[in-house]
Write a protein that holds these residues in place. Structure first.
Motif, PDB file in Angstrom:
ATOM      1  N   ARG A 253       0.827  -1.197   0.000  1.00 50.22           N
ATOM      2  CA  ARG A 253       0.000   0.000   0.000  1.00 50.22           C
ATOM      3  C   ARG A 253       0.869   1.258   0.000  1.00 50.22           C
ATOM      4  O   ARG A 253       1.971   1.267   0.523  1.00 50.22           O
ATOM      5  CB  ARG A 253      -0.913  -0.011   1.227  1.00 50.22           C
ATOM      6  N   LEU A 254       0.335   2.350  -0.559  1.00 52.98           N
ATOM      7  CA  LEU A 254       1.110   3.580  -0.734  1.00 52.98           C
ATOM      8  C   LEU A 254       1.754   4.040   0.568  1.00 52.98           C
ATOM      9  O   LEU A 254       2.932   4.379   0.600  1.00 52.98           O
ATOM     10  CB  LEU A 254       0.218   4.681  -1.300  1.00 52.98           C
ATOM     11  N   ASP A 255       0.988   4.052   1.657  1.00 58.43           N
ATOM     12  CA  ASP A 255       1.537   4.585   2.905  1.00 58.43           C
ATOM     13  C   ASP A 255       2.554   3.660   3.556  1.00 58.43           C
ATOM     14  O   ASP A 255       3.213   4.043   4.517  1.00 58.43           O
ATOM     15  CB  ASP A 255       0.414   4.903   3.896  1.00 58.43           C
ATOM     16  N   GLU A 256       2.717   2.445   3.023  1.00 60.94           N
ATOM     17  CA  GLU A 256       3.669   1.487   3.570  1.00 60.94           C
ATOM     18  C   GLU A 256       4.870   1.277   2.652  1.00 60.94           C
ATOM     19  O   GLU A 256       5.753   0.470   2.946  1.00 60.94           O
ATOM     20  CB  GLU A 256       2.961   0.140   3.811  1.00 60.94           C
ATOM     21  N   GLN A 257       4.943   2.022   1.556  1.00 62.68           N
ATOM     22  CA  GLN A 257       6.018   1.807   0.583  1.00 62.68           C
ATOM     23  C   GLN A 257       7.342   2.397   1.059  1.00 62.68           C
ATOM     24  O   GLN A 257       7.376   3.373   1.814  1.00 62.68           O
ATOM     25  CB  GLN A 257       5.633   2.425  -0.764  1.00 62.68           C
ATOM     26  N   HIS A 296       1.771  13.697  -2.761  1.00 63.24           N
ATOM     27  CA  HIS A 296       2.135  12.376  -2.222  1.00 63.24           C
ATOM     28  C   HIS A 296       3.627  12.113  -2.414  1.00 63.24           C
ATOM     29  O   HIS A 296       4.321  11.668  -1.487  1.00 63.24           O
ATOM     30  CB  HIS A 296       1.326  11.280  -2.918  1.00 63.24           C
ATOM     31  N   ASP A 297       4.123  12.393  -3.616  1.00 60.78           N
ATOM     32  CA  ASP A 297       5.505  12.039  -3.947  1.00 60.78           C
ATOM     33  C   ASP A 297       6.523  12.919  -3.226  1.00 60.78           C
ATOM     34  O   ASP A 297       7.649  12.486  -2.970  1.00 60.78           O
ATOM     35  CB  ASP A 297       5.721  12.137  -5.465  1.00 60.78           C
ATOM     36  N   GLU A 298       6.150  14.153  -2.933  1.00 61.23           N
ATOM     37  CA  GLU A 298       7.081  15.060  -2.282  1.00 61.23           C
ATOM     38  C   GLU A 298       7.136  14.871  -0.770  1.00 61.23           C
ATOM     39  O   GLU A 298       8.058  15.383  -0.122  1.00 61.23           O
ATOM     40  CB  GLU A 298       6.705  16.504  -2.606  1.00 61.23           C
ATOM     41  N   ALA A 299       6.182  14.141  -0.200  1.00 67.11           N
ATOM     42  CA  ALA A 299       6.184  13.906   1.244  1.00 67.11           C
ATOM     43  C   ALA A 299       7.296  12.928   1.608  1.00 67.11           C
ATOM     44  O   ALA A 299       7.422  11.869   0.991  1.00 67.11           O
ATOM     45  CB  ALA A 299       4.831  13.364   1.693  1.00 67.11           C
ATOM     46  N   ALA A 300       8.089  13.280   2.615  1.00 71.53           N
ATOM     47  CA  ALA A 300       9.200  12.416   3.026  1.00 71.53           C
ATOM     48  C   ALA A 300       8.701  11.107   3.626  1.00 71.53           C
ATOM     49  O   ALA A 300       9.393  10.091   3.576  1.00 71.53           O
ATOM     50  CB  ALA A 300      10.092  13.153   4.021  1.00 71.53           C
ATOM     51  N   ALA A 302       4.707   8.952   4.960  1.00 73.75           N
ATOM     52  CA  ALA A 302       3.252   8.991   4.911  1.00 73.75           C
ATOM     53  C   ALA A 302       2.700  10.012   5.901  1.00 73.75           C
ATOM     54  O   ALA A 302       1.713  10.699   5.626  1.00 73.75           O
ATOM     55  CB  ALA A 302       2.684   7.607   5.191  1.00 73.75           C
ATOM     56  N   GLU A 303       3.352  10.114   7.064  1.00 71.64           N
ATOM     57  CA  GLU A 303       2.897  11.043   8.097  1.00 71.64           C
ATOM     58  C   GLU A 303       3.060  12.502   7.681  1.00 71.64           C
ATOM     59  O   GLU A 303       2.364  13.381   8.190  1.00 71.64           O
ATOM     60  CB  GLU A 303       3.647  10.792   9.399  1.00 71.64           C
ATOM     61  N   ARG A 332     -11.586  11.392  -2.981  1.00 70.85           N
ATOM     62  CA  ARG A 332     -11.882  12.471  -2.034  1.00 70.85           C
ATOM     63  C   ARG A 332     -12.321  11.904  -0.683  1.00 70.85           C
ATOM     64  O   ARG A 332     -11.984  12.467   0.372  1.00 70.85           O
ATOM     65  CB  ARG A 332     -12.980  13.376  -2.603  1.00 70.85           C
ATOM     66  N   ALA A 333     -13.073  10.799  -0.692  1.00 72.78           N
ATOM     67  CA  ALA A 333     -13.526  10.196   0.559  1.00 72.78           C
ATOM     68  C   ALA A 333     -12.334   9.795   1.431  1.00 72.78           C
ATOM     69  O   ALA A 333     -12.367   9.952   2.662  1.00 72.78           O
ATOM     70  CB  ALA A 333     -14.410   8.986   0.273  1.00 72.78           C
ATOM     71  N   VAL A 334     -11.284   9.277   0.805  1.00 75.54           N
ATOM     72  CA  VAL A 334     -10.077   8.920   1.556  1.00 75.54           C
ATOM     73  C   VAL A 334      -9.445  10.172   2.151  1.00 75.54           C
ATOM     74  O   VAL A 334      -9.034  10.192   3.321  1.00 75.54           O
ATOM     75  CB  VAL A 334      -9.076   8.184   0.651  1.00 75.54           C
ATOM     76  N   ALA A 335      -9.366  11.246   1.358  1.00 78.05           N
ATOM     77  CA  ALA A 335      -8.786  12.493   1.864  1.00 78.05           C
ATOM     78  C   ALA A 335      -9.616  13.050   3.018  1.00 78.05           C
ATOM     79  O   ALA A 335      -9.064  13.557   4.005  1.00 78.05           O
ATOM     80  CB  ALA A 335      -8.688  13.513   0.729  1.00 78.05           C
ATOM     81  N   VAL A 336     -10.942  12.947   2.908  1.00 79.02           N
ATOM     82  CA  VAL A 336     -11.811  13.390   4.006  1.00 79.02           C
ATOM     83  C   VAL A 336     -11.494  12.602   5.273  1.00 79.02           C
ATOM     84  O   VAL A 336     -11.403  13.171   6.370  1.00 79.02           O
ATOM     85  CB  VAL A 336     -13.296  13.233   3.623  1.00 79.02           C
ATOM     86  N   ALA A 337     -11.317  11.308   5.136  1.00 81.47           N
ATOM     87  CA  ALA A 337     -11.006  10.463   6.290  1.00 81.47           C
ATOM     88  C   ALA A 337      -9.678  10.850   6.934  1.00 81.47           C
ATOM     89  O   ALA A 337      -9.546  10.855   8.158  1.00 81.47           O
ATOM     90  CB  ALA A 337     -10.985   8.998   5.868  1.00 81.47           C
ATOM     91  N   MET A 338      -8.688  11.173   6.097  1.00 81.07           N
ATOM     92  CA  MET A 338      -7.372  11.502   6.631  1.00 81.07           C
ATOM     93  C   MET A 338      -7.369  12.867   7.314  1.00 81.07           C
ATOM     94  O   MET A 338      -6.529  13.142   8.173  1.00 81.07           O
ATOM     95  CB  MET A 338      -6.335  11.473   5.513  1.00 81.07           C
ATOM     96  N   VAL A 339      -8.300  13.747   6.942  1.00 83.68           N
ATOM     97  CA  VAL A 339      -8.365  15.081   7.538  1.00 83.68           C
ATOM     98  C   VAL A 339      -9.347  15.126   8.703  1.00 83.68           C
ATOM     99  O   VAL A 339      -9.054  15.693   9.767  1.00 83.68           O
ATOM    100  CB  VAL A 339      -8.751  16.132   6.473  1.00 83.68           C
ATOM    101  N   HIS A 340     -10.510  14.492   8.529  1.00 85.10           N
ATOM    102  CA  HIS A 340     -11.587  14.625   9.511  1.00 85.10           C
ATOM    103  C   HIS A 340     -11.900  13.333  10.264  1.00 85.10           C
ATOM    104  O   HIS A 340     -12.800  13.339  11.108  1.00 85.10           O
ATOM    105  CB  HIS A 340     -12.856  15.128   8.820  1.00 85.10           C
ATOM    106  N   GLY A 341     -11.199  12.254   9.955  1.00 84.54           N
ATOM    107  CA  GLY A 341     -11.426  11.002  10.657  1.00 84.54           C
ATOM    108  C   GLY A 341     -12.117   9.970   9.792  1.00 84.54           C
ATOM    109  O   GLY A 341     -12.836  10.324   8.838  1.00 84.54           O
TER     110      GLY A 341
END
Length: 407
Positions: A253-257, A296-300, A302-303, A332-341
């Motif tokens: 998964r992207l956040d685990e790469q 996404h790519d510029e973030a050092a 996932a956090e 967008r639903a994923v982004a909403v979850a990451m911002v608002h839960g």
């Protein structure tokens, strides 16, 4: 033996040579056969004789002779073919009377328009584009789509029959048709980056071919911001390819790469294209998706991902994509979850039940958000539903593993 650079040269010139022949002589099928014979002749002769000073002209000359010989063999058309035979190869780029002469490079874009003719189905457009513009063999296209070669050959043959008689020139409404061309290129890229079915997660050759063709379109339309946006999106997405699977070949998964495996050169080029394209007039969906990919790519890590900015871009994206484009809303639903839960994200996915009900990606996203929310049983069921809905075996294994981890 041909070197890699010579093979690339032949592949790059093939659509231009085909376009030149179709423009001058018509006969799409016969022209394509003649081009293939010219490419084979180059493969035999160039390793010993060396690459000509004008390789494209050499290919046009040889292909023109092959095509004229073929056309002459038809007695019923001998009179017209003898008139064609009197033309020299340098006339291949000469426009018909009443038309202005376009640079030979325009043939690549014109050929793309021909392959993306609106009377063709999307599947036929993709197949014909890969065959005529991409230079892939029928067998390669069939493997990419997990279809029998005879079936794919019939599909391509029917597509050629459908466009027979269509005048080889850029249509008057070419600006209006450009989105269809870009969509086909994006479909080819997506199939290469994440195969919809079969044992392989990705087909790197298809992804690279889509990038190559999009570069060709950008070379012809350097000022078009959506073309630049599509190229940027492909590069920024393809940059993660090496990290998408682990040593065992399983999906990551992207956040685990492992971000050290990402291709920094592709990222740098993609980010530069985004910076160039965004200020140029109206913002389109490819530019916005590329801007999201760049964040996404510029973030050092996932956090460190700037999710509020990504959500803001998704808010814009869902306004500009064609009506009914639910995949943008799912992102967008994923982004909403990451911002608002995760609960807020799940509320957004509920709104997509009608548009994406039964699609494995909706179930997979719900599984992820339910897992974040701590509802292990519901998450496991969603992962299992998603696994049953995809024909990609790597995705099936990944989703089944996620479900198994939840007990």
């Amino acid at each position: 033996m041909l070197t890699a650079s010579t093979e690339d040269l032949l592949r790059r010139h093939a659509p231009q040579v085909l376009g030149a022949l179709v423009r001058r002589y018509g006969h799409f099928d016969a022209a394509e056969d003649a081009v293939q014979e010219a490419l084979l002749a180059a493969a035999r002769q160039w390793p010993d004789a060396g690459v000509p000073d004008n390789p494209r002209g050499w290919l046009i000359k040889v292909a023109s002779r092959r095509l004229v010989d073929t056309l002459r063999s038809d007695d019923a058309r001998r009179r017209r073919e003898e008139a064609d035979a009197a033309l020299t190869p340098r006339d291949a780029f000469t426009a018909p009377p009443g038309e202005s002469r376009a640079p030979c490079e325009d043939d690549t874009l014109t050929l793309l328009y021909l392959c993306c003719h609106p009377e063709l189905t999307p599947a036929a457009q993709v197949a014909l584009t890969l065959r005529a513009v991409g230079g892939l063999t029928t067998a390669e296209i069939a493997r990419a789509h997990l279809a029998p070669e005879p079936t794919m050959a019939q599909r391509i043959s029917r597509a050629k029959q459908r466009v027979r008689g269509v005048r080889f020139r850029r249509p008057e409404d070419w600006r209006e048709r450009l989105p269809a061309v870009l969509q086909i290129l994006y479909l080819i890229f997506n199939e290469g980056y994440t195969a919809t079915s079969g044992p392989q997660l990705q087909r790197a050759d298809l992804a690279r071919e889509a990038i190559r063709l999009t570069r060709a379109v950008r070379a012809l339309l350097p000022g078009d911001s959506e073309v630049a946006g599509l190229l940027a999106l492909m590069l920024l997405t393809d940059a993660r390819r090496a990290a998408r699977t682990d040593a065992a070949g399983e999906l990551v998964r992207l956040d685990e790469q492992d971000r050290t495996l990402w291709d920094r050169a592709e990222i740098d080029e993609g980010v530069a294209l985004v910076a160039l394209a965004l200020p140029r007039g109206p913002v389109g969906p490819y530019q916005l998706q590329a801007a999201i990919a760049a964040l996404h790519d510029e973030a050092a890590s996932a956090e460190d991902t700037d999710w509020p900015q990504i959500l803001a871009l998704y808010d814009l994206l869902v306004r500009v994509v064609p009506e009914g484009e639910a995949m943008a809303a799912l992102g967008r639903a994923v982004a909403v979850a990451m911002v608002h839960g995760p609960e807020a994200g799940l509320t957004e996915t509920d709104k997509l039940a009608d548009a994406l009900g039964g699609h494995h990606r909706l179930a997979a996203v719900r599984g992820h958000l339910l897992e974040l929310a701590g509802d292990r049983d519901a998450a496991r069921a969603a992962y299992q539903e998603a696994a049953g809905g995809t024909l990609s075996r790597p995705e099936q294994r990944y989703l089944q593993l996620r479900a198994a981890r939840l007990g």
